[in-house]
Scaffold this active site. Structure first.
Site, PDB file in Angstrom:
ATOM      1  N   SER A  76      80.806  46.613  46.197  1.00 40.25           N
ATOM      2  CA  SER A  76      79.897  45.398  45.615  1.00 40.25           C
ATOM      3  C   SER A  76      79.787  44.082  46.053  1.00 40.25           C
ATOM      4  O   SER A  76      78.915  43.309  46.261  1.00 40.25           O
ATOM      5  CB  SER A  76      79.593  45.614  44.064  1.00 40.25           C
ATOM      6  OG  SER A  76      80.312  45.215  43.108  1.00 40.25           O
ATOM      7  N   SER A 127      93.344  35.806  34.437  1.00 36.17           N
ATOM      8  CA  SER A 127      93.079  34.697  34.759  1.00 36.17           C
ATOM      9  C   SER A 127      92.996  33.238  34.049  1.00 36.17           C
ATOM     10  O   SER A 127      93.170  33.515  32.905  1.00 36.17           O
ATOM     11  CB  SER A 127      91.733  34.180  35.254  1.00 36.17           C
ATOM     12  OG  SER A 127      90.652  33.228  35.565  1.00 36.17           O
ATOM     13  N   TYR A 144      82.199  35.787  31.396  1.00 32.68           N
ATOM     14  CA  TYR A 144      83.360  36.279  32.476  1.00 32.68           C
ATOM     15  C   TYR A 144      84.602  36.077  31.621  1.00 32.68           C
ATOM     16  O   TYR A 144      86.089  37.232  32.011  1.00 32.68           O
ATOM     17  CB  TYR A 144      83.141  35.208  34.639  1.00 32.68           C
ATOM     18  CG  TYR A 144      84.440  35.443  34.919  1.00 32.68           C
ATOM     19  CD1 TYR A 144      85.793  34.392  34.553  1.00 32.68           C
ATOM     20  CD2 TYR A 144      84.542  36.604  35.363  1.00 32.68           C
ATOM     21  CE1 TYR A 144      86.991  34.356  35.451  1.00 32.68           C
ATOM     22  CE2 TYR A 144      85.907  36.938  35.954  1.00 32.68           C
ATOM     23  CZ  TYR A 144      87.305  35.767  36.066  1.00 32.68           C
ATOM     24  OH  TYR A 144      88.378  35.720  36.536  1.00 32.68           O
ATOM     25  N   LYS A 185      87.745  38.079  30.378  1.00 34.01           N
ATOM     26  CA  LYS A 185      89.253  38.376  30.981  1.00 34.01           C
ATOM     27  C   LYS A 185      89.849  38.280  29.388  1.00 34.01           C
ATOM     28  O   LYS A 185      90.998  38.831  29.249  1.00 34.01           O
ATOM     29  CB  LYS A 185      89.580  37.699  31.655  1.00 34.01           C
ATOM     30  CG  LYS A 185      88.894  37.579  33.265  1.00 34.01           C
ATOM     31  CD  LYS A 185      89.659  39.077  33.847  1.00 34.01           C
ATOM     32  CE  LYS A 185      89.409  38.679  35.419  1.00 34.01           C
ATOM     33  NZ  LYS A 185      89.567  40.319  35.808  1.00 34.01           N
TER      34      LYS A 185
HETATM   35  C1  WQD Z   1      87.582  23.728  41.801  1.00 34.66           C
HETATM   36  C2  WQD Z   1      87.582  21.873  41.522  1.00 34.66           C
HETATM   37  C3  WQD Z   1      85.470  21.527  40.928  1.00 34.66           C
HETATM   38  C4  WQD Z   1      82.823  23.421  44.044  1.00 34.66           C
HETATM   39  C5  WQD Z   1      87.103  28.961  38.899  1.00 34.66           C
HETATM   40  C6  WQD Z   1      86.683  29.337  37.960  1.00 34.66           C
HETATM   41  C7  WQD Z   1      87.897  30.357  37.393  1.00 34.66           C
HETATM   42  C8  WQD Z   1      88.882  31.302  38.826  1.00 34.66           C
HETATM   43  C9  WQD Z   1      88.651  30.248  39.623  1.00 34.66           C
HETATM   44  C10 WQD Z   1      88.279  33.429  38.560  1.00 34.66           C
HETATM   45  C11 WQD Z   1      86.818  21.305  40.187  1.00 34.66           C
HETATM   46  C12 WQD Z   1      85.424  21.120  42.384  1.00 34.66           C
HETATM   47  C13 WQD Z   1      83.805  23.452  43.338  1.00 34.66           C
HETATM   48  C14 WQD Z   1      82.249  22.400  44.299  1.00 34.66           C
HETATM   49  C15 WQD Z   1      82.902  21.002  43.265  1.00 34.66           C
HETATM   50  N1  WQD Z   1      88.060  32.447  39.124  1.00 34.66           N
HETATM   51  N2  WQD Z   1      84.270  21.318  43.322  1.00 34.66           N
HETATM   52  N3  WQD Z   1      82.602  21.039  44.379  1.00 34.66           N
HETATM   53  O1  WQD Z   1      86.519  25.500  38.744  1.00 34.66           O
HETATM   54  O2  WQD Z   1      88.651  25.288  38.937  1.00 34.66           O
HETATM   55  O3  WQD Z   1      87.252  28.028  38.630  1.00 34.66           O
HETATM   56  O4  WQD Z   1      87.626  29.659  40.235  1.00 34.66           O
HETATM   57  O5  WQD Z   1      89.110  33.741  37.742  1.00 34.66           O
HETATM   58  O6  WQD Z   1      87.786  31.367  36.522  1.00 34.66           O
HETATM   59  O7  WQD Z   1      86.186  29.052  36.131  1.00 34.66           O
HETATM   60  O8  WQD Z   1      87.240  26.609  41.073  1.00 34.66           O
HETATM   61  O9  WQD Z   1      86.944  26.331  42.727  1.00 34.66           O
HETATM   62  O10 WQD Z   1      84.632  26.803  41.556  1.00 34.66           O
HETATM   63  O11 WQD Z   1      86.111  24.430  41.543  1.00 34.66           O
HETATM   64  O12 WQD Z   1      82.956  19.962  43.752  1.00 34.66           O
HETATM   65  O13 WQD Z   1      80.841  22.458  45.802  1.00 34.66           O
HETATM   66  O14 WQD Z   1      86.685  21.645  42.530  1.00 34.66           O
HETATM   67  O15 WQD Z   1      84.232  20.630  40.046  1.00 34.66           O
HETATM   68  O16 WQD Z   1      87.152  20.457  39.883  1.00 34.66           O
HETATM   69  P1  WQD Z   1      87.247  26.244  38.930  1.00 34.66           P
HETATM   70  P2  WQD Z   1      86.438  25.555  41.869  1.00 34.66           P
END
Ligand code: WQD
Length: 339
Positions: A34, A124, A148, A152
């Site tokens: 999926s 996570s 989500y 977990k």
């Molecule tokens: C990282 C940083 C954003 C995208 C998430 C889930 C977590 C895990 C990992 C599963 C933050 C910034 C992001 C963008 C940006 N997933 N950002 N512009 O939110 O730390 O974690 O993914 O387990 O559960 O919550 O990861 O990569 O989305 O963000 O500025 O287009 O990059 O604000 O500071 P995150 P992320």
């Protein structure tokens, strides 16, 4: 060992499959595809130099899962299968709770019926919620800020109660921080469907020309450069952590163990952008926009428990993560082939 890897066609699962095979384990992949393309399997078989057995299966189907365990000789399970987009989980909570819990229940019940006790769970760092202590340790309380994340937290609780009820289980809860990067060959990597939720794949798609610019979600956080700070961990280091945990739970007397899998190195959004521009030689246009709801300013792992108990540590830094991501993206501008 013969290891069933659920979600083995996914990003972290596929990298872990290769390392399991390289370490001499036999691997079965169970995936409903999926959130993965069948062409991932072709790439894995190319890199492994051997066929890999795959079961296309809906693991929420308890009978189908039981039939899989009856048909196959399985010694251990690494359970990656599950939906993982935070934003999507807010919009579709029932789908997330049902899928992420029912797949786990099906697998655990089939394992129980067949005396299979080694279970490595893809958890996570999101289970730490918004703790004021930015360096996360395994003893911290768990709660979530998205459906989500709650799946977990809930599965971790199910596993704790299972371990108390029957101490013949050998369970590892692996709390990932921010997985990024790709296999050094450039033949497998992260291939999100649609608009990437996460930073690294979005930056990578800007560099290769698939996206016009990056939106930086806020530069007014209480961090050195004002942008969000996270603990990025190379997917190859993360995969190695799974092998170390799989071995370790075969040696310990504890029915359940918890380990952070992170680098312990806090890195900001702008530091990722700068490192990626350096690694790719491409300009990464970006625009600062308002914060994303639900984001926290900063957190990272204290990985010392895993370092000590697993004899494992992250070895690759942000420059390796960007270089390996870029090799995958530049060789596969549109991700995996559809066919
Ligand atoms: C990282 C940083 C954003 C995208 C998430 C889930 C977590 C895990 C990992 C599963 C933050 C910034 C992001 C963008 C940006 N997933 N950002 N512009 O939110 O730390 O974690 O993914 O387990 O559960 O919550 O990861 O990569 O989305 O963000 O500025 O287009 O990059 O604000 O500071 P995150 P992320």
């Amino acid at each position: 060992m013969r290891v069933l890897v659920t979600g083995g066609a996914g990003y972290i699962g596929s990298h872990t499959v290769l390392q399991l095979l390289a370490a001499g384990h036999d691997v079965l992949i169970a995936d409903d595809f999926s959130n993965a393309k069948p062409s991932v399997i072709d790439r894995l078989e190319e890199l492994a130099g051997r066929p890999i057995k795959v079961h296309r299966i809906d693991l929420t189907d308890e009978a189908a899962t039981a039939a899989l365990f009856a048909a196959e000789d399985i010694d251990a399970v690494i359970h990656f299968a599950g939906f993982k987009a935070v934003g999507e989980s807010v919009a579709k909570p029932l789908s997330y709770y049902q899928n992420n819990l029912d797949t786990t229940f099906s697998v655990l019940k089939a394992m129980d019926a067949h005396g299979v006790r080694r279970f490595v769970f893809s958890s996570s760092a999101t289970v730490y919620g918004e703790n004021p202590v930015l360096e996360r340790t395994e003893d911290m309380p768990t709660y979530a800020t998205s459906p989500y994340g709650w799946t977990k937290v809930m599965v971790e609780q199910v596993l704790r109660d299972l371990a108390v009820a029957d101490d013949s289980w050998r369970i590892a809860l692996l709390r990932y921080f921010n997985p990024v990067g790709a296999h050094a060959s450039g033949r497998i990597g992260e291939d999100p469907s649609g608009l990437p939720n996460n930073l690294m794949p979005f930056v990578s798609q800007v560099a290769v020309g698939r996206r016009a610019k990056l939106a930086v979600f806020g530069d007014d956080y209480d961090t050195a450069d004002g942008t969000g700070v996270r603990d990025y961990i190379h997917v190859e280091d993360l995969a190695a952590g799974h092998l170390a945990a799989l071995e370790k739970i075969g040696e310990v007397d504890d029915a359940l163990s918890v380990w952070n899998l992170g680098s312990g190195e806090p890195v900001s959004v702008l530091q990722v952008v700068t490192a990626f521009a350096r690694a790719s030689g491409r300009d990464i246009p970006y625009e600062v926009v308002p914060r994303r709801p639900g984001d926290v300013a900063a957190y990272w792992a204290d990985p010392s428990k895993a370092n000590r108990e697993l004899g494992w540590r992250a070895t690759r830094g942000i420059d390796d993560m960007c270089a390996d991501t870029w090799r995958w993206q530049s060789q596969n501008p549109d991700g995996y082939p559809d066919a």
